[in-house]
Structure formats: structure tokens, C-alpha cells
Design a protein around this motif. Structure first.
Motif, PDB file in Angstrom:
ATOM      1  N   HIS A 181       0.639 111.967 -13.931  1.00 37.64           N
ATOM      2  CA  HIS A 181      -0.340 112.044 -12.842  1.00 37.64           C
ATOM      3  C   HIS A 181      -0.918 110.659 -12.615  1.00 37.64           C
ATOM      4  CE1 HIS A 181      -0.355 116.423 -12.668  1.00 37.64           C
ATOM      5  NE2 HIS A 181      -0.272 116.381 -13.991  1.00 37.64           N
ATOM      6  N   TYR A 182      -1.191 110.343 -11.350  1.00 38.70           N
ATOM      7  CA  TYR A 182      -1.748 109.037 -11.026  1.00 38.70           C
ATOM      8  C   TYR A 182      -2.462 109.104  -9.681  1.00 38.70           C
ATOM      9  CZ  TYR A 182       2.274 108.584  -7.916  1.00 38.70           C
ATOM     10  OH  TYR A 182       3.201 108.795  -6.932  1.00 38.70           O
ATOM     11  N   GLN A 183      -3.236 108.076  -9.411  1.00 42.16           N
ATOM     12  CA  GLN A 183      -3.924 107.885  -8.139  1.00 42.16           C
ATOM     13  C   GLN A 183      -3.828 106.402  -7.850  1.00 42.16           C
ATOM     14  OE1 GLN A 183      -7.181 106.212  -7.642  1.00 42.16           O
ATOM     15  NE2 GLN A 183      -7.027 106.632  -5.472  1.00 42.16           N
ATOM     16  N   TYR A 184      -3.702 106.018  -6.576  1.00 38.32           N
ATOM     17  CA  TYR A 184      -3.594 104.594  -6.279  1.00 38.32           C
ATOM     18  C   TYR A 184      -4.400 104.186  -5.060  1.00 38.32           C
ATOM     19  CZ  TYR A 184       0.009 105.737  -2.756  1.00 38.32           C
ATOM     20  OH  TYR A 184       0.689 106.237  -1.676  1.00 38.32           O
ATOM     21  N   GLU A 185      -4.752 102.900  -5.059  1.00 37.19           N
ATOM     22  CA  GLU A 185      -5.437 102.269  -3.935  1.00 37.19           C
ATOM     23  C   GLU A 185      -4.646 101.028  -3.561  1.00 37.19           C
ATOM     24  OE1 GLU A 185     -10.022 103.486  -4.948  1.00 37.19           O
ATOM     25  OE2 GLU A 185      -9.274 101.556  -5.683  1.00 37.19           O
ATOM     26  N   ILE A 186      -4.363 100.884  -2.272  1.00 35.46           N
ATOM     27  CA  ILE A 186      -3.594  99.733  -1.797  1.00 35.46           C
ATOM     28  C   ILE A 186      -4.532  98.810  -1.011  1.00 35.46           C
ATOM     29  CG2 ILE A 186      -2.743 100.951   0.243  1.00 35.46           C
ATOM     30  CD1 ILE A 186      -0.112  99.375  -0.082  1.00 35.46           C
ATOM     31  N   TYR A 187      -4.404  97.506  -1.273  1.00 37.51           N
ATOM     32  CA  TYR A 187      -5.286  96.498  -0.693  1.00 37.51           C
ATOM     33  C   TYR A 187      -4.482  95.440   0.051  1.00 37.51           C
ATOM     34  CZ  TYR A 187      -8.776  98.287  -3.947  1.00 37.51           C
ATOM     35  OH  TYR A 187      -9.639  99.093  -4.639  1.00 37.51           O
ATOM     36  N   LEU A 188      -5.128  94.821   1.037  1.00 35.76           N
ATOM     37  CA  LEU A 188      -4.592  93.645   1.716  1.00 35.76           C
ATOM     38  C   LEU A 188      -5.715  92.625   1.776  1.00 35.76           C
ATOM     39  CD1 LEU A 188      -2.272  92.230   3.202  1.00 35.76           C
ATOM     40  CD2 LEU A 188      -3.146  93.243   5.329  1.00 35.76           C
ATOM     41  N   GLU A 189      -5.522  91.484   1.139  1.00 33.43           N
ATOM     42  CA  GLU A 189      -6.508  90.405   1.082  1.00 33.43           C
ATOM     43  C   GLU A 189      -7.875  90.933   0.628  1.00 33.43           C
ATOM     44  OE1 GLU A 189      -6.291  88.578   4.947  1.00 33.43           O
ATOM     45  OE2 GLU A 189      -4.324  87.720   4.508  1.00 33.43           O
ATOM     46  N   GLY A 190      -7.867  91.824  -0.379  1.00 27.36           N
ATOM     47  CA  GLY A 190      -9.095  92.349  -0.958  1.00 27.36           C
ATOM     48  C   GLY A 190      -9.717  93.514  -0.212  1.00 27.36           C
ATOM     49  N   ARG A 191      -9.166  93.886   0.929  1.00 28.56           N
ATOM     50  CA  ARG A 191      -9.703  94.997   1.727  1.00 28.56           C
ATOM     51  C   ARG A 191      -8.911  96.263   1.441  1.00 28.56           C
ATOM     52  NH1 ARG A 191      -8.658  96.881   7.194  1.00 28.56           N
ATOM     53  NH2 ARG A 191      -7.003  95.338   7.253  1.00 28.56           N
ATOM     54  N   LEU A 192      -9.621  97.348   1.111  1.00 26.30           N
ATOM     55  CA  LEU A 192      -8.968  98.629   0.822  1.00 26.30           C
ATOM     56  C   LEU A 192      -8.354  99.182   2.096  1.00 26.30           C
ATOM     57  CD1 LEU A 192      -8.406 101.002  -1.137  1.00 26.30           C
ATOM     58  CD2 LEU A 192     -10.621 101.948  -0.426  1.00 26.30           C
ATOM     59  N   LEU A 193      -7.037  99.472   2.034  1.00 26.80           N
ATOM     60  CA  LEU A 193      -6.325 100.052   3.175  1.00 26.80           C
ATOM     61  C   LEU A 193      -6.102 101.550   3.026  1.00 26.80           C
ATOM     62  CD1 LEU A 193      -3.499  97.410   3.719  1.00 26.80           C
ATOM     63  CD2 LEU A 193      -5.698  97.575   4.912  1.00 26.80           C
ATOM     64  N   TYR A 194      -5.863 101.982   1.785  1.00 30.02           N
ATOM     65  CA  TYR A 194      -5.534 103.390   1.566  1.00 30.02           C
ATOM     66  C   TYR A 194      -5.859 103.777   0.136  1.00 30.02           C
ATOM     67  CZ  TYR A 194      -2.873 107.643   0.865  1.00 30.02           C
ATOM     68  OH  TYR A 194      -2.528 108.924   0.540  1.00 30.02           O
ATOM     69  N   SER A 195      -6.427 104.969  -0.032  1.00 31.48           N
ATOM     70  CA  SER A 195      -6.714 105.530  -1.350  1.00 31.48           C
ATOM     71  C   SER A 195      -6.069 106.906  -1.407  1.00 31.48           C
ATOM     72  CB  SER A 195      -8.231 105.633  -1.546  1.00 31.48           C
ATOM     73  OG  SER A 195      -8.518 106.182  -2.811  1.00 31.48           O
ATOM     74  N   SER A 196      -5.175 107.101  -2.350  1.00 30.92           N
ATOM     75  CA  SER A 196      -4.432 108.364  -2.436  1.00 30.92           C
ATOM     76  C   SER A 196      -5.251 109.425  -3.158  1.00 30.92           C
ATOM     77  CB  SER A 196      -3.109 108.163  -3.179  1.00 30.92           C
ATOM     78  OG  SER A 196      -3.330 108.091  -4.576  1.00 30.92           O
ATOM     79  N   PRO A 197      -4.900 110.693  -2.934  1.00 30.83           N
ATOM     80  CA  PRO A 197      -5.431 111.743  -3.810  1.00 30.83           C
ATOM     81  C   PRO A 197      -4.712 111.640  -5.155  1.00 30.83           C
ATOM     82  CG  PRO A 197      -3.835 112.670  -2.296  1.00 30.83           C
ATOM     83  CD  PRO A 197      -4.016 111.226  -1.912  1.00 30.83           C
ATOM     84  N   GLU A 198      -5.107 112.431  -6.140  1.00 27.92           N
ATOM     85  CA  GLU A 198      -4.356 112.464  -7.396  1.00 27.92           C
ATOM     86  C   GLU A 198      -2.985 113.050  -7.110  1.00 27.92           C
ATOM     87  OE1 GLU A 198      -4.336 114.613 -11.676  1.00 27.92           O
ATOM     88  OE2 GLU A 198      -6.210 113.669 -11.071  1.00 27.92           O
ATOM     89  N   LEU A 199      -1.970 112.393  -7.627  1.00 23.70           N
ATOM     90  CA  LEU A 199      -0.586 112.788  -7.384  1.00 23.70           C
ATOM     91  C   LEU A 199       0.123 113.105  -8.691  1.00 23.70           C
ATOM     92  CD1 LEU A 199       0.236 109.943  -4.851  1.00 23.70           C
ATOM     93  CD2 LEU A 199      -0.225 112.336  -4.289  1.00 23.70           C
ATOM     94  N   THR A 200       1.121 113.957  -8.594  1.00 27.93           N
ATOM     95  CA  THR A 200       2.015 114.243  -9.710  1.00 27.93           C
ATOM     96  C   THR A 200       3.273 113.423  -9.502  1.00 27.93           C
ATOM     97  OG1 THR A 200       1.162 116.488  -9.944  1.00 27.93           O
ATOM     98  CG2 THR A 200       3.325 116.039 -10.901  1.00 27.93           C
ATOM     99  N   LEU A 201       3.648 112.658 -10.505  1.00 24.06           N
ATOM    100  CA  LEU A 201       4.852 111.834 -10.423  1.00 24.06           C
ATOM    101  C   LEU A 201       6.079 112.722 -10.285  1.00 24.06           C
ATOM    102  CD1 LEU A 201       5.969 108.909 -10.673  1.00 24.06           C
ATOM    103  CD2 LEU A 201       6.330 109.424 -13.072  1.00 24.06           C
ATOM    104  N   ARG A 202       6.887 112.474  -9.277  1.00 23.50           N
ATOM    105  CA  ARG A 202       8.119 113.236  -9.059  1.00 23.50           C
ATOM    106  C   ARG A 202       9.376 112.421  -9.348  1.00 23.50           C
ATOM    107  NH1 ARG A 202       6.171 118.125  -9.580  1.00 23.50           N
ATOM    108  NH2 ARG A 202       4.499 118.509  -8.116  1.00 23.50           N
ATOM    109  N   ASP A 203       9.301 111.097  -9.101  1.00 21.39           N
ATOM    110  CA  ASP A 203      10.506 110.282  -9.272  1.00 21.39           C
ATOM    111  C   ASP A 203      10.125 108.809  -9.315  1.00 21.39           C
ATOM    112  OD1 ASP A 203      13.380 109.820  -9.311  1.00 21.39           O
ATOM    113  OD2 ASP A 203      13.194 109.143  -7.235  1.00 21.39           O
ATOM    114  N   THR A 204      10.857 108.034 -10.102  1.00 25.40           N
ATOM    115  CA  THR A 204      10.808 106.576 -10.041  1.00 25.40           C
ATOM    116  C   THR A 204      12.245 106.088  -9.963  1.00 25.40           C
ATOM    117  OG1 THR A 204      10.807 106.306 -12.440  1.00 25.40           O
ATOM    118  CG2 THR A 204       8.664 106.341 -11.359  1.00 25.40           C
TER     119      THR A 204
END
Length: 100
Positions: free
Chosen positions: A63-86
Motif C-alpha cells: 500500500h502507498y500514497q504519493y504526491e507529485i510536485y513540479l518546482e516545489g508546487r504540489l500538482l497531485y495527491s493520490s488516495p491510498e493505493l494498493t500496489l498491483r504491478d511494478t
């Protein structure tokens, strides 16, 4: 932006992935988008695979949650996710797929 990413890719330069009490930080070319497979929604995260230990920690967590940034600005914050594949894409980037 929170919720589930749309089909249009979101590009950033850093991602913070929360795995339990740990924070994994990846920097470089980052992309996330929503995908559909067999009528189910998935969040796809593409990031540089610079640290093999971070990849293994993510794979073991489940399980994981992630936040993606561009130049220090938050663009997207995910809900908690279940890993399905890498997997690795053709360019060698790490592709992580999860679902709510």
C-alpha cells in the motif's frame, strides 16, 4: 489536486511516496495518469529508478500514497493505493500501478 488522476498525464520533477511510516523521494522526470483495464481504474506512476532499495521497499509494502510536485508546487495527491504491478518501461523507468 486530489482524487484520481485523469487520463491526461500529469508531469512533475519530484514525487513523495508514503509507504507506512516511511517517505520515499524520487527526483527527475515523473509522470502519472489514470488508466483503465477490464473496466477497473488504476493510477500509473512513471519515475526514474535510481535507487533499487526504494523500489524494493515499495514492492514489499503493498500500500502507498504519493504526491507529485513540479518546482516545489504540489500538482497531485493520490488516495491510498494498493500496489498491483511494478515493471520497467522501454526507457528503463520504473512504472508503478496501483488501485484504490
Amino acid at each position: 489536486m486530489t482524487g484520481f488522476p485523469g487520463r491526461r498525464p500529469i508531469y512533475g520533477d519530484a514525487v513523495h511516496i508514503t509507504v507506512g511510516a516511511d517517505l520515499l523521494v524520487f527526483a527527475g522526470k515523473i509522470m502519472t495518469r489514470g488508466t483503465l483495464s477490464d473496466g477497473r481504474g488504476f493510477a500509473e506512476l512513471v519515475l526514474p529508478d535510481a535507487d533499487a532499495q526504494q523500489r524494493r521497499d515499495l514492492e514489499r509494502a503493498g500500500h502507498y500514497q504519493y504526491e507529485i510536485y513540479l518546482e516545489g508546487r504540489l500538482l497531485y495527491s493520490s488516495p491510498e493505493l494498493t500496489l498491483r504491478d511494478t515493471r520497467r518501461d522501454d526507457a528503463g523507468a520504473l512504472v508503478v500501478t496501483g488501485s484504490p
